[in-house]
Design an enzyme around this catalytic site. Sequence first.
Site, PDB file in Angstrom:
ATOM      1  NE  ARG A 154      40.127  46.387  33.467  1.00 42.22           N
ATOM      2  CZ  ARG A 154      40.271  46.741  32.190  1.00 42.22           C
ATOM      3  NH1 ARG A 154      39.813  47.908  31.765  1.00 42.22           N
ATOM      4  NH2 ARG A 154      40.854  45.927  31.319  1.00 42.22           N
ATOM      5  CE  LYS A 178      43.694  46.013  34.779  1.00 44.10           C
ATOM      6  NZ  LYS A 178      44.119  44.602  34.843  1.00 44.10           N
ATOM      7  NE  ARG A 245      36.623  43.508  33.723  1.00 46.39           N
ATOM      8  CZ  ARG A 245      36.820  44.188  32.585  1.00 46.39           C
ATOM      9  NH1 ARG A 245      35.904  45.046  32.174  1.00 46.39           N
ATOM     10  NH2 ARG A 245      37.913  44.006  31.866  1.00 46.39           N
ATOM     11  CG  HIS A 268      40.308  41.460  28.431  1.00 47.09           C
ATOM     12  ND1 HIS A 268      39.517  40.325  28.462  1.00 47.09           N
ATOM     13  CD2 HIS A 268      40.274  41.970  29.690  1.00 47.09           C
ATOM     14  CE1 HIS A 268      39.033  40.166  29.683  1.00 47.09           C
ATOM     15  NE2 HIS A 268      39.473  41.148  30.443  1.00 47.09           N
ATOM     16  CE1 TYR A 277      34.687  36.053  32.131  1.00 47.98           C
ATOM     17  CE2 TYR A 277      36.110  37.135  30.542  1.00 47.98           C
ATOM     18  CZ  TYR A 277      35.590  37.040  31.813  1.00 47.98           C
ATOM     19  OH  TYR A 277      35.968  37.945  32.781  1.00 47.98           O
TER      20      TYR A 277
END
Length: 303
Positions: A154, A178, A245, A268, A277
Amino acid sequence: MSPREAVEAFLRHFSAERAPSAHTLAAYRRDLDKLLVFMEAEGLSSFDALSPERLRMMIARAHRGSGKGKDDGLQPASIQRLLSACRTLFRYLSREGLLAHDPAAAVRGPKVRRKLPDVLDADEAKALVETNLGGSLAPRDSAMMELFYSSGLRLSELCGLHWSDLDLEEGLVRVLGKGSKTRILPVGRFAIKALQDLAAAGGNGPDQAVFKGRDGGTISPRTVQARLAKLSLGHTKRVHPHMLRHTFASHMLESSGDLRSVQELLGHADIATTQIYTHLDFQHLAKVYDAAHPRAKRKGSRS
């Protein structure tokens, strides 16, 4: 406790428990403020007075907008985000014994048509990461692009890197993602070489930023975005950090077919986020099928 005090208590709890980014916390605050404004306008002094019907009314008004401007109503994705913030708040209030029922339990938002991310194909990615504008920034540019594409970082993760986060001998990078979750990612040989060249240019102490701004401190996200935009001039697509990314994820999935591993690499929390994807991969296969099969031309297909 008033609704506004309850929201502030929730935001403090949310910030401490999940360690969200400043952007995420600000988005939650904006969305929950919409809920508070609606409740005040309707004369609702407690969350227990908020029924599913009232919540649907709020959603309808937000979607419709004020009518003063053509497009001042919230889009479906923003409505879903608003509902998500409300649901998270209501779960917290229920756990704390501050809410007897969940007003959002039977409330559904509008369907969101998920937009597929734009990606580079392998040739476009190769051409981009090999772009060299020369000058003193060339080693930094090369290392940034190679690492983005090599490891799928990221933007915030790349900007926050220090040399102590890298193990170039083992080909590994440690990133803080995150929710303050750490993950270890592989670094490809081209990225390793670019990072070694950057280190050789100086300023590679363990506590120093890998990618520096003009003042020698940590590079800003805006600077990275501007630099990638400049580097992609003359290429087939204007590139932003998240496109690299997306490209990393798409190429990894296309080559491996291992959705779970790609999920881990991207960091994720929910595999549903990674599954977008698979749609990209199918879209490519569908185009090949339509172009190659003599009886392909499926209804609604585009060659």
